[in-house]
Design a protein around this motif. Structure first.
Motif, PDB file in Angstrom:
ATOM      1  N   GLU A  86       0.582  -0.966  -0.091  1.00  0.00           N
ATOM      2  CA  GLU A  86       0.440  -0.735   0.033  1.00  0.00           C
ATOM      3  C   GLU A  86       0.225   1.164   0.077  1.00  0.00           C
ATOM      4  OE1 GLU A  86      -3.150   0.092   3.037  1.00  0.00           O
ATOM      5  OE2 GLU A  86      -4.049  -1.682   2.017  1.00  0.00           O
ATOM      6  N   ASP A  87       2.138   1.237   0.536  1.00  0.00           N
ATOM      7  CA  ASP A  87       3.053   2.629   0.513  1.00  0.00           C
ATOM      8  C   ASP A  87       3.791   2.467  -0.332  1.00  0.00           C
ATOM      9  OD1 ASP A  87       1.316   3.040   3.412  1.00  0.00           O
ATOM     10  OD2 ASP A  87       2.658   1.978   4.446  1.00  0.00           O
ATOM     11  N   GLY A  88       3.863   1.659  -1.086  1.00  0.00           N
ATOM     12  CA  GLY A  88       5.091   1.265  -2.058  1.00  0.00           C
ATOM     13  C   GLY A  88       6.866   1.741  -1.164  1.00  0.00           C
ATOM     14  N   TYR A  89       6.591   1.579  -0.349  1.00  0.00           N
ATOM     15  CA  TYR A  89       8.037   0.889   0.675  1.00  0.00           C
ATOM     16  C   TYR A  89       8.598  -0.226   0.772  1.00  0.00           C
ATOM     17  CZ  TYR A  89       7.240   5.889   1.721  1.00  0.00           C
ATOM     18  OH  TYR A  89       6.746   7.545   1.684  1.00  0.00           O
ATOM     19  N   SER A  90       9.583  -0.193   0.717  1.00  0.00           N
ATOM     20  CA  SER A  90      10.665  -1.632   0.720  1.00  0.00           C
ATOM     21  C   SER A  90      11.182  -2.147   2.403  1.00  0.00           C
ATOM     22  CB  SER A  90      11.927  -1.947   0.276  1.00  0.00           C
ATOM     23  OG  SER A  90      12.331  -3.038  -0.411  1.00  0.00           O
ATOM     24  N   VAL A  91      11.187  -3.151   3.073  1.00  0.00           N
ATOM     25  CA  VAL A  91      11.531  -3.611   3.747  1.00  0.00           C
ATOM     26  C   VAL A  91      13.018  -4.210   4.409  1.00  0.00           C
ATOM     27  CG1 VAL A  91      10.223  -4.833   6.304  1.00  0.00           C
ATOM     28  CG2 VAL A  91       8.949  -4.099   4.098  1.00  0.00           C
ATOM     29  N   ALA A  92      13.418  -3.608   5.254  1.00  0.00           N
ATOM     30  CA  ALA A  92      15.170  -3.372   5.726  1.00  0.00           C
ATOM     31  C   ALA A  92      15.328  -4.713   5.880  1.00  0.00           C
ATOM     32  CB  ALA A  92      15.709  -1.908   5.938  1.00  0.00           C
ATOM     33  N   GLY A  93      16.237  -5.601   6.022  1.00  0.00           N
ATOM     34  CA  GLY A  93      16.839  -6.943   6.414  1.00  0.00           C
ATOM     35  C   GLY A  93      15.843  -8.173   6.178  1.00  0.00           C
ATOM     36  N   LYS A  94      14.858  -7.876   5.217  1.00  0.00           N
ATOM     37  CA  LYS A  94      14.253  -8.628   4.979  1.00  0.00           C
ATOM     38  C   LYS A  94      14.428  -8.938   3.035  1.00  0.00           C
ATOM     39  CE  LYS A  94      11.100  -9.425   7.656  1.00  0.00           C
ATOM     40  NZ  LYS A  94      10.944 -10.347   8.295  1.00  0.00           N
ATOM     41  N   GLU A  95      14.129 -10.718   2.873  1.00  0.00           N
ATOM     42  CA  GLU A  95      15.195 -11.443   2.006  1.00  0.00           C
ATOM     43  C   GLU A  95      14.815 -10.943   0.049  1.00  0.00           C
ATOM     44  OE1 GLU A  95      15.637 -15.252   1.479  1.00  0.00           O
ATOM     45  OE2 GLU A  95      16.523 -15.808   3.036  1.00  0.00           O
ATOM     46  N   LEU A  96      14.541 -10.567  -0.482  1.00  0.00           N
ATOM     47  CA  LEU A  96      13.918 -10.054  -2.134  1.00  0.00           C
ATOM     48  C   LEU A  96      12.846 -11.182  -1.983  1.00  0.00           C
ATOM     49  CD1 LEU A  96      16.527  -8.100  -3.920  1.00  0.00           C
ATOM     50  CD2 LEU A  96      14.043  -7.395  -3.526  1.00  0.00           C
ATOM     51  N   ARG A  97      13.626 -12.077  -1.940  1.00  0.00           N
ATOM     52  CA  ARG A  97      12.211 -13.491  -1.682  1.00  0.00           C
ATOM     53  C   ARG A  97      10.773 -12.711  -1.329  1.00  0.00           C
ATOM     54  NH1 ARG A  97      12.867 -19.206  -3.485  1.00  0.00           N
ATOM     55  NH2 ARG A  97      10.182 -20.028  -3.594  1.00  0.00           N
ATOM     56  N   GLU A  98      11.040 -12.741  -0.380  1.00  0.00           N
ATOM     57  CA  GLU A  98      10.039 -12.440   0.636  1.00  0.00           C
ATOM     58  C   GLU A  98       9.252 -11.166   0.194  1.00  0.00           C
ATOM     59  OE1 GLU A  98      10.086 -14.613   4.997  1.00  0.00           O
ATOM     60  OE2 GLU A  98      11.520 -12.781   4.500  1.00  0.00           O
ATOM     61  N   ILE A  99       9.833 -10.356   0.160  1.00  0.00           N
ATOM     62  CA  ILE A  99       8.970  -9.454  -0.333  1.00  0.00           C
ATOM     63  C   ILE A  99       7.923  -9.665  -2.102  1.00  0.00           C
ATOM     64  CG2 ILE A  99       9.244  -6.999  -1.457  1.00  0.00           C
ATOM     65  CD1 ILE A  99      11.589  -6.329   0.284  1.00  0.00           C
ATOM     66  N   TYR A 100       9.374 -10.445  -3.172  1.00  0.00           N
ATOM     67  CA  TYR A 100       8.791 -10.469  -3.908  1.00  0.00           C
ATOM     68  C   TYR A 100       7.415 -11.261  -3.985  1.00  0.00           C
ATOM     69  CZ  TYR A 100      12.356  -8.897  -6.936  1.00  0.00           C
ATOM     70  OH  TYR A 100      13.195  -7.758  -7.394  1.00  0.00           O
ATOM     71  N   GLU A 101       6.865 -12.476  -3.608  1.00  0.00           N
ATOM     72  CA  GLU A 101       6.092 -13.331  -2.789  1.00  0.00           C
ATOM     73  C   GLU A 101       4.970 -13.013  -2.448  1.00  0.00           C
ATOM     74  OE1 GLU A 101       8.651 -16.887  -0.939  1.00  0.00           O
ATOM     75  OE2 GLU A 101       7.229 -15.625   0.562  1.00  0.00           O
ATOM     76  N   VAL A 102       5.127 -11.623  -1.213  1.00  0.00           N
ATOM     77  CA  VAL A 102       3.703 -10.964  -1.302  1.00  0.00           C
ATOM     78  C   VAL A 102       3.693 -10.220  -2.462  1.00  0.00           C
ATOM     79  CG1 VAL A 102       4.134 -11.063   1.057  1.00  0.00           C
ATOM     80  CG2 VAL A 102       5.162  -8.800  -0.224  1.00  0.00           C
ATOM     81  N   ILE A 103       3.961  -9.063  -3.271  1.00  0.00           N
ATOM     82  CA  ILE A 103       4.456  -8.568  -4.656  1.00  0.00           C
ATOM     83  C   ILE A 103       2.866  -9.443  -5.224  1.00  0.00           C
ATOM     84  CG2 ILE A 103       4.978  -7.173  -6.625  1.00  0.00           C
ATOM     85  CD1 ILE A 103       7.022  -6.055  -4.263  1.00  0.00           C
ATOM     86  N   ASN A 104       3.681 -10.104  -5.679  1.00  0.00           N
ATOM     87  CA  ASN A 104       3.467 -11.452  -7.070  1.00  0.00           C
ATOM     88  C   ASN A 104       2.019 -11.839  -6.141  1.00  0.00           C
ATOM     89  OD1 ASN A 104       5.931 -11.304  -7.993  1.00  0.00           O
ATOM     90  ND2 ASN A 104       6.210 -13.291  -7.213  1.00  0.00           N
ATOM     91  N   ASN A 105       2.166 -12.461  -5.168  1.00  0.00           N
ATOM     92  CA  ASN A 105       0.337 -13.179  -4.695  1.00  0.00           C
ATOM     93  C   ASN A 105      -1.058 -12.102  -4.865  1.00  0.00           C
ATOM     94  OD1 ASN A 105       0.151 -15.628  -3.188  1.00  0.00           O
ATOM     95  ND2 ASN A 105      -1.684 -14.145  -2.196  1.00  0.00           N
ATOM     96  N   LYS A 106      -0.523 -10.575  -4.751  1.00  0.00           N
ATOM     97  CA  LYS A 106      -1.569  -9.143  -5.033  1.00  0.00           C
ATOM     98  C   LYS A 106      -1.937  -9.562  -6.454  1.00  0.00           C
ATOM     99  CE  LYS A 106      -3.666  -5.555  -3.692  1.00  0.00           C
ATOM    100  NZ  LYS A 106      -3.807  -5.222  -5.264  1.00  0.00           N
ATOM    101  N   ASN A 107      -0.570  -9.631  -6.782  1.00  0.00           N
ATOM    102  CA  ASN A 107      -0.432  -9.526  -8.612  1.00  0.00           C
ATOM    103  C   ASN A 107      -1.866 -10.293  -9.436  1.00  0.00           C
ATOM    104  OD1 ASN A 107       0.883  -7.033  -8.313  1.00  0.00           O
ATOM    105  ND2 ASN A 107       2.575  -8.128  -9.092  1.00  0.00           N
TER     106      ASN A 107
END
Length: 261
Positions: free
Chosen positions: A60-81
């Motif tokens: 919703e805010d369009g910000y990344s999260v420090a200290g997390k693997e890119l895979r985890e970030i992509y997983e939530v973006i991808n699931n939403k898409n």
């Protein structure tokens, strides 16, 4: 846990009368809140460690999260898409096909690995009492899956259809990874296409949920999973009924404002 389908159908029909053009923003927020919850819970079931607040920050805010693997970030973006993709499928009247399933899976694992390709190795599901078919049989199994899906559309109610689609897809396990997330998207596709609200499975109920999937995989019996999904639908509808109180209050206020004006 067993709940009569007719009771759920009547509740569903009642829920579907809620919408009002003047209150579209309220319903948009309800849908937005659900999509956030579904994305968080569906990825968390598979081991994603992002909190609901971190998922909100990303989506919703369009910000990344420090200290997390890119895979985890992509997983939530991808699931939403991917959830947006199945909503668009329903809007267009697209039916479920092998190609559409591959498209969904490709979105689910985008930027992680190449999706939409059936596995070329045998796999084991941790803790399961059944083994998915050998990789050499996956193509045939998926063709049969679509054939059975088409027949079941005529013979099963929407909750039974969603249960079969979810459980049978997990049994086949056609891809190397991402099968769980894809199967929950397919389940919600079946529900939404037939006018029902989508559901989300709380990770705290993971063991029970896996037990029901395992029972199907071993016995080809979806009774326990169907009852579980029906229970979750009723639970989701009770939340919407709580929203109704707020909506009715807003309606009354709007009427008063119109009279006063």
């Amino acid at each position: 846990m067993k709940i009569d389908f007719q009771k759920i159908k009547e509740l569903n029909d009642y829920i579907n009368t809620f919408k009002n053009e003047k209150l579209i923003s309220v319903y948009s927020q309800i849908d937005k809140d659900f999509e956030l919850k579904f994305t968080h819970e569906s990825t968390k079931i598979e081991g994603n460690t992002l909190s609901i607040f971190e998922v909100k920050t990303i989506l919703e805010d369009g910000y990344s999260v420090a200290g997390k693997e890119l895979r985890e970030i992509y997983e939530v973006i991808n699931n939403k898409n991917a959830f947006e993709f199945i909503k668009e499928m329903i809007k267009k009247g697209d039916e479920l096909t092998e190609e559409k399933i591959k498209d969904i899976h490709e979105i689910v694992v985008q930027n992680i690995f190449q999706g939409g390709i059936y596995r070329n190795v045998n796999v084991k599901i941790t803790g399961a009492s059944f083994s998915p078919p050998e990789f050499t049989k996956v193509r045939e199994e998926m063709k049969n899956f679509i054939f059975d899906y088409e027949n079941n559309k005529k013979n099963l109610n929407p909750i039974e259809l969603a249960s079969f689609t979810h459980a049978e897809f997990v049994r086949i396990h056609p891809f190397n990874d991402g099968n769980g997330r894809t199967s929950r998207l397919l389940m919600n596709y079946c529900l939404m296409k037939n006018g029902f609200k989508p559901i989300s499975i709380n990770p705290e109920e993971r063991n029970k949920y896996y037990e029901f999937l395992d029972f199907y995989g071993k016995n080809k019996n979806m009774r326990s999973l169907k009852d579980f999904i029906t229970f979750l639908i009723e639970k989701e509808y009770k939340i919407l009924l709580e929203y109704e109180k707020e909506i009715e209050f807003l309606k009354d206020n709007e009427i008063e404002k119109e009279i006063e004006f």
